[in-house]
Design a protein around this motif. Sequence first.
Motif, PDB file in Angstrom:
ATOM      1  N   LEU A 156     -66.096  56.892  68.302  1.00  0.00           N
ATOM      2  CA  LEU A 156     -65.009  55.961  68.577  1.00  0.00           C
ATOM      3  C   LEU A 156     -65.100  55.449  70.011  1.00  0.00           C
ATOM      4  N   THR A 157     -64.193  54.554  70.343  1.00  0.00           N
ATOM      5  CA  THR A 157     -64.128  53.981  71.683  1.00  0.00           C
ATOM      6  C   THR A 157     -62.697  54.067  72.194  1.00  0.00           C
ATOM      7  N   ILE A 173     -66.457  61.975  62.799  1.00  0.00           N
ATOM      8  CA  ILE A 173     -65.774  61.029  63.680  1.00  0.00           C
ATOM      9  C   ILE A 173     -65.632  61.717  65.025  1.00  0.00           C
ATOM     10  N   SER A 174     -66.198  61.139  66.054  1.00  0.00           N
ATOM     11  CA  SER A 174     -66.245  61.832  67.336  1.00  0.00           C
ATOM     12  C   SER A 174     -66.089  60.853  68.485  1.00  0.00           C
ATOM     13  N   GLY A 175     -66.054  61.399  69.688  1.00  0.00           N
ATOM     14  CA  GLY A 175     -65.963  60.585  70.889  1.00  0.00           C
ATOM     15  C   GLY A 175     -65.791  61.470  72.097  1.00  0.00           C
ATOM     16  N   SER A 176     -66.217  60.991  73.242  1.00  0.00           N
ATOM     17  CA  SER A 176     -66.141  61.768  74.481  1.00  0.00           C
ATOM     18  C   SER A 176     -65.678  60.879  75.615  1.00  0.00           C
ATOM     19  N   ASN A 177     -64.877  61.442  76.509  1.00  0.00           N
ATOM     20  CA  ASN A 177     -64.379  60.728  77.681  1.00  0.00           C
ATOM     21  C   ASN A 177     -63.647  59.447  77.294  1.00  0.00           C
ATOM     22  N   LEU A 178     -62.782  59.554  76.305  1.00  0.00           N
ATOM     23  CA  LEU A 178     -62.024  58.409  75.808  1.00  0.00           C
ATOM     24  C   LEU A 178     -60.578  58.476  76.280  1.00  0.00           C
ATOM     25  N   ILE A 199     -63.478  65.770  62.541  1.00  0.00           N
ATOM     26  CA  ILE A 199     -63.025  64.995  63.699  1.00  0.00           C
ATOM     27  C   ILE A 199     -63.141  65.877  64.933  1.00  0.00           C
ATOM     28  N   GLU A 200     -63.840  65.401  65.949  1.00  0.00           N
ATOM     29  CA  GLU A 200     -63.921  66.119  67.219  1.00  0.00           C
ATOM     30  C   GLU A 200     -63.901  65.118  68.363  1.00  0.00           C
ATOM     31  N   LEU A 201     -62.951  65.287  69.265  1.00  0.00           N
ATOM     32  CA  LEU A 201     -62.861  64.465  70.471  1.00  0.00           C
ATOM     33  C   LEU A 201     -62.970  65.376  71.677  1.00  0.00           C
ATOM     34  N   LEU A 202     -63.788  64.969  72.656  1.00  0.00           N
ATOM     35  CA  LEU A 202     -64.060  65.782  73.834  1.00  0.00           C
ATOM     36  C   LEU A 202     -63.636  65.049  75.096  1.00  0.00           C
ATOM     37  N   PHE A 203     -63.135  65.795  76.069  1.00  0.00           N
ATOM     38  CA  PHE A 203     -62.825  65.261  77.400  1.00  0.00           C
ATOM     39  C   PHE A 203     -62.021  63.963  77.308  1.00  0.00           C
ATOM     40  N   TYR A 246     -61.234  70.122  75.313  1.00  0.00           N
ATOM     41  CA  TYR A 246     -61.147  69.614  76.695  1.00  0.00           C
ATOM     42  C   TYR A 246     -60.314  68.332  76.749  1.00  0.00           C
ATOM     43  N   CYS A 247     -59.260  68.273  75.952  1.00  0.00           N
ATOM     44  CA  CYS A 247     -58.417  67.078  75.880  1.00  0.00           C
ATOM     45  C   CYS A 247     -57.026  67.364  76.433  1.00  0.00           C
TER      46      CYS A 247
END
Length: 471
Positions: A97-98, A145-150, A186-190, A213-214
């Motif tokens: 994702l963005t 579904i993922s994303g980092s530093n969002l 689903i995994e979202l980081l930072f 880390y959210c």
Amino acid sequence: MIRPVFGILVFLAIFHFPAIESQSQRNLVTSKIEFSALRCRKHSAILTDFGAVGDGKTSNTKAFKKAISKLSQMATDGGGAQLVVPPGKWLTGSFNLTSHFTLFIQQGATILASQDESEWPVIAPLPSYGKGRDGTGAGRFNSLISGSNLTDVVITGNNGTINGQGQYWWDKFKKKQFKLTRPYLIELLFSKNIQISNITLIDSPSWNIHPVYCKNVIIKSVTVLAPVTVPNTDGINPDSCANTLIEDCYIVSGDDCIAVKSGWDQYGIKFGMPTKQLSIRRLTCISPKSAGVALGSEMSGGIKDVRIEEVTLTNTESAIRIKTAAGRGGYVKNIFARRITMKTMKYVFWMSGDYNQHPDEGYDPKAFPEVTNINYRDMKAENVTMSGSLDGIDKDPFKGICISNVTIALADNAKKVQWNCTNVAGVTSRVKPEPCSLLPEKKAPMKNDEDCVFPSDLIPIESVVLKKCFV
């Protein structure tokens, strides 16, 4: 071009999205779908505008990536963008994702996880774990579904579905054929300012939702369904996260419905990011082989200020379980739970100080965890096998345990010894069956306002008011 047979609203002309607007979109007569979100979006698109085919057989990984790439450019004006997944079966591998983005999964739409491993990029282990969670240091598959530093990400819908098609992964894992950790849904980081709501998750290869880390996270009105015989299908795992709200969720799982984590042994100690300010409320859970809410076992960065209330557990192994061991370090402290209703339980209270699964031989066996200020009150349970199994660590007892106003009705096959307690200390009041001697009745009876404490304040995320948005 949009396919109007889906009957979904997309007002691209209104939202000034000329890059993908078509004549059929401008002429489309639509009805609004209302939903609640942290942010409403200025720009909108539909997945079929990017060549997606919803037949359940065609891979749409490139279409998802193309759509999100295009929308990320449109979102830079501050208005944000949303991608609508219309009714159909949309097969895809992993995609990222963005920021300032909403993924809206419409009712009747199913995102199907590909069973082709080539559609799942391999990424490095999490720094607070040091290796893959499935017992290998080789890395892990990226989540579906993922994303980092969002910043500012919403995954929502009007009860659309994400189906992990987990049987392929479960079978291979059972045969010990993986050198990589299985993917999550689903995994979202930072990341920060996250909302996951009003969707159904089915048959995840492993964990379902993993914010790590959210901060500033809302997970609301989510249904998670997994076979109760499949391990590691945890529902929601907040991991080294701050200011998180989980509410109004329904989870059926072969593992913990909610597992609160913060890293594994020496890696979690070094990373040093706790989970804190967590509110869990109005949870319904079925998990015959695990807990409604687990604290640990990976808790080496610390877990503190957790509030759990208005929980219903049916056919669940235990209510709130603390899992730790020598070598974990870290802490579990300032835990508050109330208004828990249970039916058909193996344990009501369960604390384990011997959860001795370690990432490698590099852990410090003298890194003792601190477990203190654990508060349980206002609970009712029926058809229970054993009231409490509370086992601290030798020379490192679990302290400050308080249990008040708890009534437990036993099953026909209940254990003769209802409480097993070692290396713990605390007090109780109005608890039946009578607890063990290490948790004595408080000498001066507690009044209702003097029961085990539950905070009267709110964590900041609980005061957030969602906006009324449309698609």
